[in-house]
Write an enzyme that holds these catalytic residues in place. Structure first.
Site, PDB file in Angstrom:
ATOM      1  N   PRO A 159      46.225  49.359  61.367  1.00  0.00           N
ATOM      2  CA  PRO A 159      45.609  49.467  62.853  1.00  0.00           C
ATOM      3  C   PRO A 159      46.358  48.588  63.886  1.00  0.00           C
ATOM      4  O   PRO A 159      46.294  48.948  65.044  1.00  0.00           O
ATOM      5  CB  PRO A 159      44.343  49.108  62.572  1.00  0.00           C
ATOM      6  N   TYR A 160      46.684  47.358  63.513  1.00  0.00           N
ATOM      7  CA  TYR A 160      47.342  46.758  64.383  1.00  0.00           C
ATOM      8  C   TYR A 160      48.590  47.094  64.842  1.00  0.00           C
ATOM      9  O   TYR A 160      48.706  46.874  66.037  1.00  0.00           O
ATOM     10  CB  TYR A 160      47.742  45.307  63.706  1.00  0.00           C
ATOM     11  N   ALA A 161      49.509  47.695  64.126  1.00  0.00           N
ATOM     12  CA  ALA A 161      50.682  48.169  64.553  1.00  0.00           C
ATOM     13  C   ALA A 161      50.405  49.482  65.491  1.00  0.00           C
ATOM     14  O   ALA A 161      51.104  49.717  66.404  1.00  0.00           O
ATOM     15  CB  ALA A 161      51.403  48.726  63.277  1.00  0.00           C
TER      16      ALA A 161
END
Length: 332
Positions: A140-142
């Site tokens: 999710p961060y990426a």
């Protein structure tokens, strides 16, 4: 020249602010202090608040009408946390960035340097990437970074906000003058965990040992944070040459050398007096084999190339760990 640095009280943003000051560029810092530290903004024009706060952004530009560009470093960045809290990460990193772009447009800001991430890439079989490599974020961060890049590209295609996305690889080290460094006493990245293991006298956990690398541990492109900061200064100076007209572009910031986690530990143990042993452990949620850059675009467009070695990055990280509590006034 005056620059607004969003997230300018964090690890990278504060180091960029120091590099700007050293280069004669005046930084104006905006940070909500969720992860940033007020101490890193001392002596600078500082506004505590959120990038999505329209009245605050309006007030900053009213007080500093000579701001010529924005460096957008404001984001949550811990991969396992993003797996556990995707709603929070999309809200902080994407929704607020969209609001921020609208506020910048309203205030006539035409230049943004966006802190992106090499974690958005789908690495090739040799685990190298360049700016044209496929994008396939695995956490999710990426994905928040990839979504922001696409969002900013759409905005820049028709609106007077040009966007230069700098795709960072893996920052290590600290300001060589030890003005700033990692604000967390227990950072989650590999080098931070090595320092913690050394302090506690326990083995370092190699999280993930069956990746398709030369020793099975993840591979990264470890770039010194001061080199990253110098790249931002170079990008500010070259911005109009790189993006003379409406639009957006991307540039990788890495060393071009892939270092596995086990090789990083070997380098760490060459620097410290007492070597740290290791134990194998399961991969963390959201982690990937990694990648490193094969691109020279930063050198061609910005005249930038990294100066500091892996060993210097490790040494500066250790030096910062020794003075961190003196600079920041206690553990956090």
């Amino acid at each position: 020249m005056k620059v607004l640095i969003a997230g300018g009280a964090g690890y990278i943003g504060s180091t960029v602010a120091s590099a700007c000051s050293d280069a004669g560029i005046t930084p104006v810092v905006l940070d909500n202090l969720v992860t940033g530290r007020r101490e890193f903004a001392q002596g600078r024009a500082f506004h505590e608040g959120d990038i999505a706060d329209g009245p605050l952004i309006d007030r900053i530009f009213a007080e500093h009408p000579d701001i010529e560009a924005v460096v957008h470093c404001a984001a949550l960045i811990v991969v396992p946390d993003s797996v556990a809290d995707p709603v929070g990460y999309y809200r902080a990193n994407v929704a607020k960035s969209l609001e921020f772009a609208g506020h910048l447009l309203r205030n006539g800001c035409t230049r943004m340097i966006f802190s992106s991430s090499a974690s958005i890439y789908a690495a090739g079989a040799d685990l190298t990437v360049d700016e044209d490599s496929p994008v396939d974020p695995q956490s999710p961060y990426a994905r928040t970074k990839a979504v922001c890049e696409a969002m900013f590209a759409d905005i820049a295609a028709t609106q007077p906000l040009r966007v230069l996305s700098l795709r960072y690889f893996n920052p290590i080290g600290a300001d060589p003058k030890l003005r700033t460094g990692l604000q967390l006493r227990r950072p989650s990245h590999a080098l931070g965990k090595m320092i913690q293991a050394q302090e506690e006298g326990v083995p370092f956990r190699v999280t993930g040992t069956d990746y398709p690398t030369r020793d099975g541990s993840g591979i990264r492109d470890y770039v010194h944070v001061w080199d990253l900061a110098a790249a931002h200064v170079a990008a500010l100076g070259a911005f109009d040459a790189v993006l003379p007209e409406a639009g957006s572009t991307t540039i990788n910031l890495g060393t071009g050398t892939g270092t596995t986690v086990c090789e990083l530990l070997d380098a760490f143990n060459e620097v410290v007096d007492t070597p740290v042993p290791s134990v194998d452990a399961e991969a963390r949620p959201g982690d990937t084999a990694g990648a490193y850059t094969r691109s020279d675009r930063a050198e061609r467009l910005l005249g930038w190339r990294p100066r500091y070695s892996l060993t210097e990055g490790i040494r500066h990280s250790l030096e910062w760990a020794d003075v961190r509590e003196d600079v920041l006034g206690g553990p956090a």
